[in-house]
Scaffold this active site. Structure first.
Site: not given
Ligand code: IVH
Length: 711
Positions: A472, A139, A143, A452, A252, A449, A467, A141, A355
């Protein structure tokens, strides 16, 4: 989540409840049933709107149901439940957050940076489990900011930040404001009495853009990126402020689930043999997950090669995804194998984060410039050695404010990390300290500033220097740019660069100056001819008959944007009337709090502002509410009323409403003689039947409606 039969019932119930007169509060016995029905119906519409992004009732109907429930609960407080949708926003301030321990530690994830890393990890997993083939669930990740939410006996009882992984801040009140996180969920139906679910709080990229546009229009500082905004919002002390950020929570993981017999449910219940079962269960319970629907299996793979291919696909389309993601998370699906693999002190061995290449680059900070905004806010801007960040050449980046520079210890001459996310303004994320040579210079924030030279001030508790000289030149220039902008008076042909040029040439000194431009002098400017001068004249002339809500936006009252000015325009006849309004009277209006009220009062107490309005009026700028403002904007649908019914295929209800309003029309909520057009989607029901009995109503298909807008 909902079965077809249930959906039908809820939709019928919605229509029935909309027929009730919400001012008639029933006696306790009847109220008990109605309150329960209203809660079920609102929860359903929340789920449709926030989780499925497919609302089926107009906002006005939703508000009606919500207000009705609120009124019943006020009359019969004994009917109030903590999971009532009216209870999302806590009253007043949260105290300082208390620290709470997580039920099990929130570990981080091991990281992979290439396909090869994933292949290597797959080998390790196979070795440790002695399995020949591993099933993976994959899935995005997300942010954002991580949270852990605890449900006991189906009720949300606690929400916390990740903190240091072992303990986090108790932010229950703020979590409760997030509409995608249910206040109650039927875990007990699956034999679970206590569950901790984990997820990431995020902001939709579009919402983030809108929030920043609104902040820009209201003279507030811009938010750096969706992730920081989500994390910052979660730690807001005022829950209603959290709501303004329009947060969403993607869940998740089920971190912990305890069965009625006190044992762990993961891997032990038929519904919970693996991670994917958990995701499906969460989906069924009404949580927002990465799944498309209850049966979605597109993310489960039998081997690592398919996982790699899937991750590559995501990397390609990452920019089109509506939320910021910084990689993919790959999890061993089977709970028994997860248990066998266990964890190190830092991360589980059954999961890894791939990543994506960061949208960041390093370059040299040459110097810092200071920009003066229209409200006098001073923003430090980094001037950089030009660098390419994910396809764009960047030579300026935001440094936000003085505290930010100090916190990150950013010095002139430093090698800095420039980051860019989506449509966000690039910003400096940090310094590469190991590249320091010793001759870097601290950033000296100016005391005066840059435009001005007036002494800058920083109000107690704020991060921004300002300011406060209303004359100005830099502020005046920004105020003119704001006045002519698209969201305000919309003077085409007088864009930002032209304003700057006119100011620099001494042709324009202030807002009222727009109406006494010396066109002969403009004609003499390079690149200006008869034709362009004529066009400019025409659009300036046209601006004189803009509706007053646009004028009020243009005047640039702090924190007062489109929705507030539109509302104000509804209750006044003339802009000048506002000088007789005090804060109390203003606060009686919907959506006006003490701060905005004070800003409006301040603005209309200021002589210079009143003089400006008087001068504009003398030049013929409209300051009176137009009989029907829509008439003058010349909208195609001026004065026409619309109602949308059935399941729409071409656009959402919200979009439809916006299209109608943008063209001067109005969406109403019921079929009556007041209705001009009924637009019908698929499976239209009672509304269509009723409309067919009224001769004056025109019934349109979605396509006909669109054609009407175009034609
Ligand atoms: S599983 C034991 N699934 O990534 C940790 N984490 O480095 C299991 N995060 O701060 C985490 N999307 O909040 C998991 N689909 C996803 C995620 C996810 C974002 C974040 C998580 C954590 C960081 C872990």
């Amino acid at each position: 989540m909902y079965e077809n039969k249930q959906i039908q019932n809820l939709q019928n119930l919605t229509q029935t409840l909309l027929q009730h007169n919400k001012a008639d509060i029933p006696k306790l016995e009847a109220a008990t049933t109605i309150a329960a029905e209203l809660r079920a119906v609102i929860q359903y519409h929340d789920w449709l709107y926030y989780v499925k992004a497919a609302s089926i009732i107009p906002d006005i109907d939703y508000d009606y149901l919500f207000d009705y429930l609120k009124a019943i609960e006020e009359t019969h407080p004994e009917l109030l439940t903590s999971d009532s949708p009216t209870q999302r926003v806590a009253q007043g301030l949260s105290d300082d957050f208390t620290t709470v321990s997580h039920l099990i530690p929130m570990l981080s994830l091991a990281k992979a940076y290439s396909s090869q890393d994933l292949l290597d990890w797959d080998e390790t997993v196979k070795k440790l489990t002695q399995e020949e083939q591993i099933e993976y669930s994959v899935e995005p990740k997300f942010d954002g900011a991580s949270i852990a939410v605890v449900y006991e006996n189906d009720q949300l009882v606690r929400g916390a930040t990740r903190g240091n992984g072992v303990a986090g801040d108790d932010i229950t009140n703020n979590i409760r404001t997030i509409p995608t996180i249910p206040l109650s969920a039927a875990f007990s139906k699956y034999g679970i009495i206590r569950a901790e679910v984990r997820g990431e709080v995020v902001i939709h990229k579009e919402r983030f853009k809108e929030i920043n546009e609104k902040r820009a229009a209201e003279g507030e500082d811009l938010l750096a990126n969706p992730r920081n905004s989500a994390a910052g919002a979660l730690r807001q002390k005022k829950s209603h402020k959290v709501m303004e950020r329009k947060l969403e929570g993607f869940i998740y993981q089920i971190g912990l689930a305890t069965k009625t017999d006190g044992l762990d449910a993961l891997g032990r219940l038929d519904d919970l043999r693996n991670h994917d079962d958990s995701m499906k269960l969460l989906y069924k319970l009404g949580f927002k997950t990465a799944l498309k629907d209850e049966k979605d299996t597109s993310h489960v793979f039998q081997n690592i090669e398919d996982v790699v291919a899937y991750c590559n696909e995501w990397n390609e389309k990452r920019d089109d995804y509506p939320y910021e993601i910084d990689g993919m998370v790959i999890k061993v699906n089977d709970y028994k194998l997860q248990g066998q693999l266990g964890a190190t002190g830092h991360h589980p061995r059954w999961a890894i984060a791939l990543k994506f290449e960061a949208k960041a680059a390093t370059t040299k900070l040459l110097t810092v410039d200071y920009q003066v905004g229209r409200t006098g806010a001073i923003t430090p801007v980094a001037k950089l050695e030009t660098v390419n960040v994910a396809g764009a050449n960047i030579s300026n980046a935001s440094l936000h404010n003085e505290d930010y520079i100090k916190e990150k210890d950013i010095r002139i001459g430093d090698t800095v990390i420039v980051q860019r996310a989506g449509d966000v303004i690039p910003y400096i994320a940090g310094v590469v300290e190991k590249d320091r040579k010793g001759n870097e210079q601290p950033v000296e924030f100016p005391e005066n500033c840059p435009s001005c030279a007036a002494k800058l001030v920083k109000p107690e508790g704020e991060a921004v220097w300002r300011c406060v000289n209303i004359d100005c030149p830099a502020q005046v220039e920004e105020r003119i740019i704001h006045y002519v902008s698209k969201s305000a008076m919309d003077i085409r042909g007088l864009g930002k660069d032209i304003v700057k040029r006119f100011v620099a040439e001494g042709l324009l000194q202030n807002i009222e100056g727009i109406y006494e431009l010396d066109y002969d002098k403009i004609l003499q400017l390079d690149k200006w001819g008869e034709r362009s001068v004529e066009n400019l004249k025409t659009s300036i002339e046209a601006s004189k008959s803009q509706p007053i809500y646009r004028l009020m936006i243009g005047l640039g009252i702090r924190e007062v944007g489109r929705s507030t000015t539109r509302m104000l325009a509804g209750v006044i006849n003339e802009v000048e009337e506002l000088k007789d309004w005090d804060a109390q009277k203003l606060q009686e209006l919907p959506d006006i709090g003490p701060k905005v009220a004070a800003n409006i009062v301040d603005f209309f107490q200021n002589e210079q502002n009143l003089e400006l309005i008087a001068k504009l009026k003398a030049f013929g700028v409209n300051t009176k509410k137009l009989e029907t403002e829509v008439k003058v904007t010349g909208g195609k649908l001026a004065e026409k009323t619309f109602l949308f019914t059935g399941s729409l295929q071409q656009f959402t209800r919200n979009d439809a409403k916006k299209m109608v309003e943008d063209n001067g029309g109005k969406v109403i909520s019921s079929v009556s003689k007041k209705l001009d057009y009924l637009v019908v989607g698929e499976k239209a029901g009672s509304k269509l039947k009723k409309a067919q009995t009224i001769d004056t109503i025109t019934i349109l298909t979605e396509e006909e409606f669109l054609a009407m807008l175009e034609g």
